[in-house]
Design a protein around this motif. Structure first.
Motif, PDB file in Angstrom:
ATOM      1  N   GLN A  34      -1.530   5.377 -14.645  1.00 24.15           N
ATOM      2  CA  GLN A  34      -0.121   5.116 -14.886  1.00 24.15           C
ATOM      3  C   GLN A  34       0.346   4.064 -13.883  1.00 24.15           C
ATOM      4  N   PHE A  35       0.855   2.963 -14.406  1.00 18.90           N
ATOM      5  CA  PHE A  35       1.358   1.905 -13.544  1.00 18.90           C
ATOM      6  C   PHE A  35       2.644   2.358 -12.885  1.00 18.90           C
ATOM      7  N   LEU A  36       2.738   2.187 -11.575  1.00 13.89           N
ATOM      8  CA  LEU A  36       3.942   2.576 -10.850  1.00 13.89           C
ATOM      9  C   LEU A  36       4.814   1.375 -10.517  1.00 13.89           C
ATOM     10  N   ILE A  37       4.254   0.413  -9.802  1.00 12.45           N
ATOM     11  CA  ILE A  37       5.073  -0.689  -9.321  1.00 12.45           C
ATOM     12  C   ILE A  37       4.180  -1.842  -8.880  1.00 12.45           C
ATOM     13  N   GLN A  38       4.745  -3.043  -8.929  1.00  9.58           N
ATOM     14  CA  GLN A  38       4.047  -4.243  -8.487  1.00  9.58           C
ATOM     15  C   GLN A  38       4.915  -5.031  -7.521  1.00  9.58           C
ATOM     16  N   TYR A  39       4.296  -5.575  -6.489  1.00  3.97           N
ATOM     17  CA  TYR A  39       4.944  -6.497  -5.586  1.00  3.97           C
ATOM     18  C   TYR A  39       4.206  -7.824  -5.607  1.00  3.97           C
ATOM     19  N   TYR A  40       4.957  -8.892  -5.507  1.00  4.46           N
ATOM     20  CA  TYR A  40       4.366 -10.225  -5.430  1.00  4.46           C
ATOM     21  C   TYR A  40       4.985 -10.942  -4.249  1.00  4.46           C
ATOM     22  N   ASN A  41       4.173 -11.259  -3.277  1.00  5.42           N
ATOM     23  CA  ASN A  41       4.594 -12.011  -2.100  1.00  5.42           C
ATOM     24  C   ASN A  41       5.850 -11.410  -1.454  1.00  5.42           C
ATOM     25  N   GLY A  42       5.853 -10.096  -1.369  1.00  2.00           N
ATOM     26  CA  GLY A  42       6.932  -9.407  -0.677  1.00  2.00           C
ATOM     27  C   GLY A  42       8.085  -8.954  -1.548  1.00  2.00           C
ATOM     28  N   GLU A  43       8.114  -9.412  -2.795  1.00  4.16           N
ATOM     29  CA  GLU A  43       9.230  -9.065  -3.678  1.00  4.16           C
ATOM     30  C   GLU A  43       8.759  -8.124  -4.787  1.00  4.16           C
ATOM     31  N   GLU A  44       9.613  -7.179  -5.157  1.00  7.19           N
ATOM     32  CA  GLU A  44       9.285  -6.324  -6.282  1.00  7.19           C
ATOM     33  C   GLU A  44       9.230  -7.149  -7.546  1.00  7.19           C
ATOM     34  N   ARG A  45       8.127  -7.006  -8.311  1.00  4.87           N
ATOM     35  CA  ARG A  45       7.926  -7.863  -9.481  1.00  4.87           C
ATOM     36  C   ARG A  45       8.052  -7.085 -10.778  1.00  4.87           C
ATOM     37  N   ALA A  46       7.582  -5.874 -10.794  1.00  5.62           N
ATOM     38  CA  ALA A  46       7.650  -5.069 -12.012  1.00  5.62           C
ATOM     39  C   ALA A  46       7.640  -3.600 -11.631  1.00  5.62           C
ATOM     40  N   LYS A  47       8.313  -2.818 -12.483  1.00  5.84           N
ATOM     41  CA  LYS A  47       8.398  -1.390 -12.217  1.00  5.84           C
ATOM     42  C   LYS A  47       7.914  -0.644 -13.443  1.00  5.84           C
ATOM     43  N   GLY A  48       7.105   0.373 -13.209  1.00  6.92           N
ATOM     44  CA  GLY A  48       6.641   1.200 -14.313  1.00  6.92           C
ATOM     45  C   GLY A  48       7.255   2.571 -14.216  1.00  6.92           C
ATOM     46  N   ASN A  49       6.438   3.586 -14.414  1.00  7.38           N
ATOM     47  CA  ASN A  49       6.937   4.963 -14.428  1.00  7.38           C
ATOM     48  C   ASN A  49       6.991   5.558 -13.022  1.00  7.38           C
ATOM     49  N   ILE A  50       7.710   4.908 -12.150  1.00  7.39           N
ATOM     50  CA  ILE A  50       7.774   5.388 -10.769  1.00  7.39           C
ATOM     51  C   ILE A  50       8.975   6.291 -10.595  1.00  7.39           C
ATOM     52  N   LEU A  51       8.734   7.471 -10.014  1.00  9.78           N
ATOM     53  CA  LEU A  51       9.797   8.439  -9.793  1.00  9.78           C
ATOM     54  C   LEU A  51      10.736   7.944  -8.695  1.00  9.78           C
ATOM     55  N   TYR A  91       5.653  -7.020 -18.362  1.00 11.56           N
ATOM     56  CA  TYR A  91       4.431  -7.092 -19.157  1.00 11.56           C
ATOM     57  C   TYR A  91       3.240  -6.655 -18.308  1.00 11.56           C
ATOM     58  N   GLN A  92       3.156  -5.365 -18.101  1.00 12.74           N
ATOM     59  CA  GLN A  92       2.078  -4.827 -17.294  1.00 12.74           C
ATOM     60  C   GLN A  92       1.034  -4.145 -18.166  1.00 12.74           C
ATOM     61  N   LEU A  93      -0.146  -3.965 -17.607  1.00 15.39           N
ATOM     62  CA  LEU A  93      -1.216  -3.290 -18.328  1.00 15.39           C
ATOM     63  C   LEU A  93      -0.870  -1.823 -18.507  1.00 15.39           C
ATOM     64  N   ILE A  94      -1.086  -1.315 -19.711  1.00 14.03           N
ATOM     65  CA  ILE A  94      -0.880   0.105 -19.983  1.00 14.03           C
ATOM     66  C   ILE A  94      -2.231   0.694 -20.376  1.00 14.03           C
ATOM     67  N   TRP A  95      -2.632   1.713 -19.672  1.00 15.46           N
ATOM     68  CA  TRP A  95      -3.977   2.273 -19.796  1.00 15.46           C
ATOM     69  C   TRP A  95      -3.967   3.510 -20.680  1.00 15.46           C
ATOM     70  N   GLY A  96      -4.906   3.570 -21.628  1.00 19.82           N
ATOM     71  CA  GLY A  96      -5.087   4.762 -22.449  1.00 19.82           C
ATOM     72  C   GLY A  96      -6.125   5.671 -21.817  1.00 19.82           C
ATOM     73  N   ALA A  97      -6.718   6.530 -22.649  1.00 21.66           N
ATOM     74  CA  ALA A  97      -7.679   7.517 -22.156  1.00 21.66           C
ATOM     75  C   ALA A  97      -9.088   6.937 -22.046  1.00 21.66           C
ATOM     76  N   GLY A  98      -9.369   5.842 -22.755  1.00 19.97           N
ATOM     77  CA  GLY A  98     -10.666   5.193 -22.652  1.00 19.97           C
ATOM     78  C   GLY A  98     -11.779   5.901 -23.383  1.00 19.97           C
ATOM     79  N   THR A  99     -12.969   5.302 -23.336  1.00 18.25           N
ATOM     80  CA  THR A  99     -14.191   5.880 -23.909  1.00 18.25           C
ATOM     81  C   THR A  99     -15.134   6.239 -22.782  1.00 18.25           C
ATOM     82  N   LYS A 100     -15.565   7.496 -22.782  1.00 20.79           N
ATOM     83  CA  LYS A 100     -16.563   7.904 -21.791  1.00 20.79           C
ATOM     84  C   LYS A 100     -17.934   7.527 -22.341  1.00 20.79           C
ATOM     85  N   LEU A 101     -18.570   6.557 -21.730  1.00 15.27           N
ATOM     86  CA  LEU A 101     -19.897   6.098 -22.148  1.00 15.27           C
ATOM     87  C   LEU A 101     -20.950   6.743 -21.254  1.00 15.27           C
TER      88      LEU A 101
END
Lengths: 114, 113
Positions: free
Chosen positions: A44-61, B99-109
């Motif tokens: 699960q993507f939480l968060i991204q920083y680029y060169n010190g700045e927040e760039r993208a936010k995911g499912n971060i609590l 536009y970030q990568l979103i990960w599924g459950a994948g295939t266990k090979l």
């Protein structure tokens, strides 16, 4: 070895506590990403920083926060910990700021909340 | 985002080619296909990515169908060290911050001797 380092490797703590996870990106990489992986789940993507700045936010609590410092290392702060926060936390880095860039992952920090 | 569908698990004999399918029937024109793998709780490792054309690198080949609705990752000569969970991810490349990568459950090979 990806060149990304994470400390600590393991962390065991109690509910309600606060912890800090640290990540050092590959030399020259400006982007840092944080991911959470619970048992047998995908990342699960939480968060991204680029060169010190927040760039993208995911499912971060809201209990979680992060920052990237001038030397480009990053810290993920987790507070008011709950049992469900037990997981592997991965840091990744990339040269650029878009997800097009290959991401290099660290070995992860395994957090156990008791 | 385009959703991906992968088999939960697959077996392959050591030394043979491992072909891992991925269905992404709702993919849009600007979305790339990425493959990563994760070996037993280690950090994921990038394998390859592509948009329209087939791609090959030292690790694998990526075959994308002409309609781009599915792709196949090929490990030409699988070894026991290729046993891992393989993730197929579809994501647009854009300067938009979400536009970030979103990960599924994948295939266990599982590579068998």
């Amino acid at each position: 070895d990806s060149g990304v380092t994470q400390t600590p490797k393991h962390l065991i703590t109690a509910t309600g506590q606060r912890v800090t996870l640290r990540c050092s990106p590959r030399s020259g990489d400006l982007s840092v990403y944080w991911y959470q992986q619970s048992l047998d789940q995908g990342l699960q993507f939480l968060i991204q920083y680029y060169n010190g700045e927040e760039r993208a936010k995911g499912n971060i609590l809201e209990r979680f926060s992060a920052q990237q410092f001038p030397d480009l290392h990053s810290e993920l702060n987790l507070s008011s910990l709950e049992l469900g926060d037990s997981a592997l936390y991965f840091c990744a880095s990339s040269a650029g700021e878009g997800p097009y860039n290959e991401q290099f992952f660290g070995p992860g920090t395994r957090l156990t909340v008791l | 985002d385009a959703k991906t569908t992968q088999p939960t698990s697959m077996d392959c004999a050591e030394g043979r080619a491992a072909n891992l399918p991925c269905n992404h029937s709702t993919i849009s024109g600007n979305e790339y296909v990425y493959w990563y793998r994760q070996i037993h709780s280690q950090g994921p490792q990038y394998i390859i990515h592509g948009l329209k054309n087939n791609e090959t690198n030292e690790m694998a080949s990526l075959i994308i169908t002409e309609d781009r609705k599915s792709s196949t990752l090929i490990l030409p000569h699988a070894t026991l060290r290729d046993t891992a969970v393989y993730y197929c991810i579809v994501r647009a490349w854009s300067m938009d911050s979400n536009y970030q990568l979103i990960w599924g459950a994948g295939t266990k090979l599982i590579i068998k001797p």
